[in-house]
Design an enzyme around this catalytic site. Structure first.
Site, PDB file in Angstrom:
ATOM      1  N   GLU A  21     -27.590  -6.933  72.018  1.00  0.00           N
ATOM      2  CA  GLU A  21     -27.126  -6.069  70.924  1.00  0.00           C
ATOM      3  C   GLU A  21     -25.944  -5.278  71.453  1.00  0.00           C
ATOM      4  OE1 GLU A  21     -28.259  -6.678  68.179  1.00  0.00           O
ATOM      5  OE2 GLU A  21     -30.152  -7.658  68.634  1.00  0.00           O
ATOM      6  N   CYS A  42     -24.246   2.590  67.563  1.00  0.00           N
ATOM      7  CA  CYS A  42     -23.656   1.251  67.607  1.00  0.00           C
ATOM      8  C   CYS A  42     -23.368   0.694  66.220  1.00  0.00           C
ATOM      9  CB  CYS A  42     -24.555   0.294  68.389  1.00  0.00           C
ATOM     10  SG  CYS A  42     -26.224   0.116  67.733  1.00  0.00           S
TER      11      CYS A  42
END
Length: 479
Positions: free
Chosen positions: A223, A257
Site C-alpha cells: 500500500e 495516504c
C-alpha cells in the site's frame, strides 16, 4: 532437466530476536496449521478488547509520537475504525471459512470440486507512522481471521505506541501467535522468510521490501499512496464539496495516504471555493494551537513541507493561509493549512506526494482535460469525484484507474469493511479489508475428488479408434 527447488529455512540457532520469534511462530503453525473458528474468534476478540479497554492510553501514545494529535481524532480515525473492522471480521468469520463448492465439467460427471481457504502461515506486517494503529489492526484483523500467526514491525516514529502495544499484546497473546517487535530494524525484519508480507509506506521503500521478499519468494501486499486527484463537477454545490474535501484533506494535518492531493474545480469557481474554505476552517480550527490540529511528524517532514511552499511561491503560485493569524512554527511543527492556487507542473507540490496540510487548486474548462491529466500520471490510491450526474460518474470511473473511488466525498472507501482496500501500479498491489483481506492472507486450496466410476479410463493409452471417436465427440458437443 528440472532444477531442485530451494527450501528457505532459518538457522537452527536463531541469530536475532525476529528470527527467534519467526521460528516459534512457524513451529506453532506446523503443529496447528488450521486453527479452528473458535480459536480465531477468540484471538480477534482479545485484539478487540485490548483496543476497547485501552483507548485513552493508545490515543495518548499516538499523540506523544506526533508531538500532538487530538484524542478525538485518534479515536475516530484509528480506534473506532480498527474496533469496527475487527468486529466485522468476527461476524463474517464462519461464512468466510466455509469450503466453497465449485463446478465440475460434465466430462468428470460424478466427481466433485471444492476450495478450502487455508492459512498461509506467518505474516509479517510493516506499518507506517501516519495511521500507526489502523494500518496495523486492519492487516492483523484480516490475517488472523485467515488463521495466520503475525509479527509486526512499526515505524521508528511510532515508538511510544509500539512499546504500549507490545506490552498489551504480550499480556494476552503467546508470542508464537502475535508479536510486536519494538526497535527492530527494517532490514532485519523484511528479509525474513515470511509466508506473506504486507507493507504500507512510500513507493521507494516498497520497492526495497519487494526485492527482499523476492529473495524468499514471499508474496507481498503493498500500500504505497500517491497523488489522489479530486474533481468538483459543475453540477455540485461548491460549499458542500469544500466542507467534505477539507475534512478529508486536513485531518491528521494532511498526513494521509488517501488524502485529496490536488483539486480540480470548474473555471470561474476558484474564488467561491476559497471563500467557502476560509469560512469552514475558521469555524473548525479557530486556533490551530489549541490541540485540535495535528502536528507534522518530525523536523525533516516539516522542512520538506515549508520548502515545498517556498518553491511554489517562488514559481508563481498564490498561497492562501486558512489560519491567517498563525504561521509555520518549527519549534512545535505546527503548519497551518494552506490552499495553493495557480500551481503548475514545474512545482514540487504538483510533482510529489504532499503528505501535509497543503492543497493545490487547479481549474478546468472540460472534464476531458482532467481525465487526460490523471491518465498521464501514476495511478493513484484514491480518486474523488463530486457530481450527481450519473453519466459523468460512469465516464470518470470507466476512463481512469485508481486503487479506489469515493463519490461525493473523499477517502471514505477505506472505512468500508466490505470493500477491498488496495492500490494499483505505483500506488500498490494486493488488497485487504473484508472478505478480500481474508482471501489475501489465505491459500485457496483446490480439492478434486474423483467419482467411484470415472469415464477417464476410456481415454487411457494405447490410443486408437475408441480414443479418436470419443475425442471428436467431446469437441463436437461443446459441453
Amino acid at each position: 532437466m528440472a532444477q531442485t527447488a530451494q527450501i528457505v529455512t532459518l538457522d537452527t540457532e536463531a541469530k536475532t530476536e525476529p528470527q527467534r520469534i519467526l521460528q516459534a511462530q512457524r513451529k506453532a503453525h506446523h503443529e496447528r496449521p488450521y486453527p479452528s473458528r473458535e480459536e480465531r474468534h477468540t484471538n480477534l476478540l482479545k485484539l478487540e478488547n485490548i483496543l476497547v479497554e485501552n483507548q485513552d492510553a493508545i490515543a495518548a501514545a499516538i499523540s506523544r509520537d506526533f508531538g500532538n494529535r487530538a484524542t478525538a481524532e485518534s479515536k475516530l480515525l484509528e480506534l473506532f475504525t480498527s474496533i469496527d473492522g475487527i468486529r466485522y471480521c468476527r461476524k463474517k468469520l464462519k461464512k468466510w471459512m466455509k469450503p466453497q463448492r465449485r463446478d465440475v465439467s460434465i466430462w468428470f460427471a460424478g466427481a466433485s470440486n471444492r476450495v478450502i481457504p487455508q492459512p498461509k502461515g506467518v505474516v509479517g506486517v510493516v506499518a507506517p507512522w501516519n495511521y500507526p494503529l489502523f494500518l496495523v489492526m486492519g492487516p492483523l484483523a484480516s490475517a488472523m481471521a485467515a488463521g495466520n500467526r503475525c509479527m509486526v514491525k512499526m515505524a521508528a516514529n511510532s515508538s511510544n505506541l509500539c512499546a504500549l502495544l507490545h506490552e498489551l499484546v504480550s499480556a494476552q497473546f503467546d508470542e508464537d501467535t502475535l508479536a510486536f517487535l519494538p526497535g527492530v530494524k527494517g532490514s532485519d525484519f523484511t528479509t525474513l522468510p515470511f509466508d506473506h508480507v504486507i507493507f504500507t509506506g512510500s513507493a521507494q521503500s516498497g520497492r526495497t521490501v519487494m526485492k527482499a521478499a523476492a529473495e524468499n519468494l514471499t508474496p507481498v501486499t503493498l500500500e504505497l499512496g500517491g497523488k489522489s486527484p479530486t474533481i468538483i463537477a459543475g453540477d455540485f454545490d461548491i460549499e458542500k464539496a469544500a466542507s467534505r474535501i477539507l475534512f478529508a484533506k486536513f485531518m491528521n494535518a494532511g498526513q494521509t495516504c488517501v488524502a485529496p492531493d490536488y483539486l480540480y474545480i470548474p473555471e470561474g469557481k476558484a474564488d467561491a471555493f476559497v471563500e467557502a474554505a476560509q469560512k469552514i476552517m475558521a469555524r473548525r480550527y479557530p486556533d490551530i494551537r489549541n490541540g485540535q490540529f495535528t502536528t507534522i511528524i518530525d523536523d525533516s517532514s516539516f522542512t520538506r513541507l515549508t520548502d515545498t511552499m517556498q518553491d511554489a511561491a517562488e514559481k508563481g503560485a498564490r498561497l492562501i493561509n486558512l489560519s491567517p493569524d498563525q504561521g509555520p512554527d518549527a519549534a512545535t511543527r505546527l503548519l497551518p493549512p494552506h490552499l495553493v492556487l495557480d500551481a503548475d507542473d514545474d512545482m514540487l507540490i504538483i510533482q510529489e506526494e504532499i503528505f501535509g496540510p497543503l492543497l493545490p487548486v487547479r481549474t478546468y474548462r472540460d472534464i476531458d482535460e482532467v481525465l487526460a491529466y490523471i491518465n498521464r500520471h501514476d495511478r493513484p490510491l484514491g480518486l474523488y469525484l463530486f457530481s450527481d450526474d450519473k453519466a459523468l460518474r460512469q465516464r470518470v470511473i470507466l476512463n481512469t484507474s485508481s486503487g479506489g473511488v469515493s463519490l461525493n466525498d473523499c477517502s471514505l472507501h477505506v472505512a468500508q469493511h466490505d470493500l477491498p482496500f488496495g492500490g494499483i501500479g505505483a500506488s500498490g498491489m494486493g488488497q485487504y479489508h473484508g472478505y478480500e483481506g481474508f482471501v489475501e492472507f489465505s491459500k485457496l486450496r483446490p480439492i478434486f475428488s474423483q467419482s467411484r466410476f470415472p469415464a477417464l479410463p476410456l481415454l487411457y493409452p494405447p490410443y486408437g479408434r475408441i480414443f479418436n471417436t470419443l475425442y471428436k465427440l467431446m469437441i463436437r458437443l461443446k459441453l
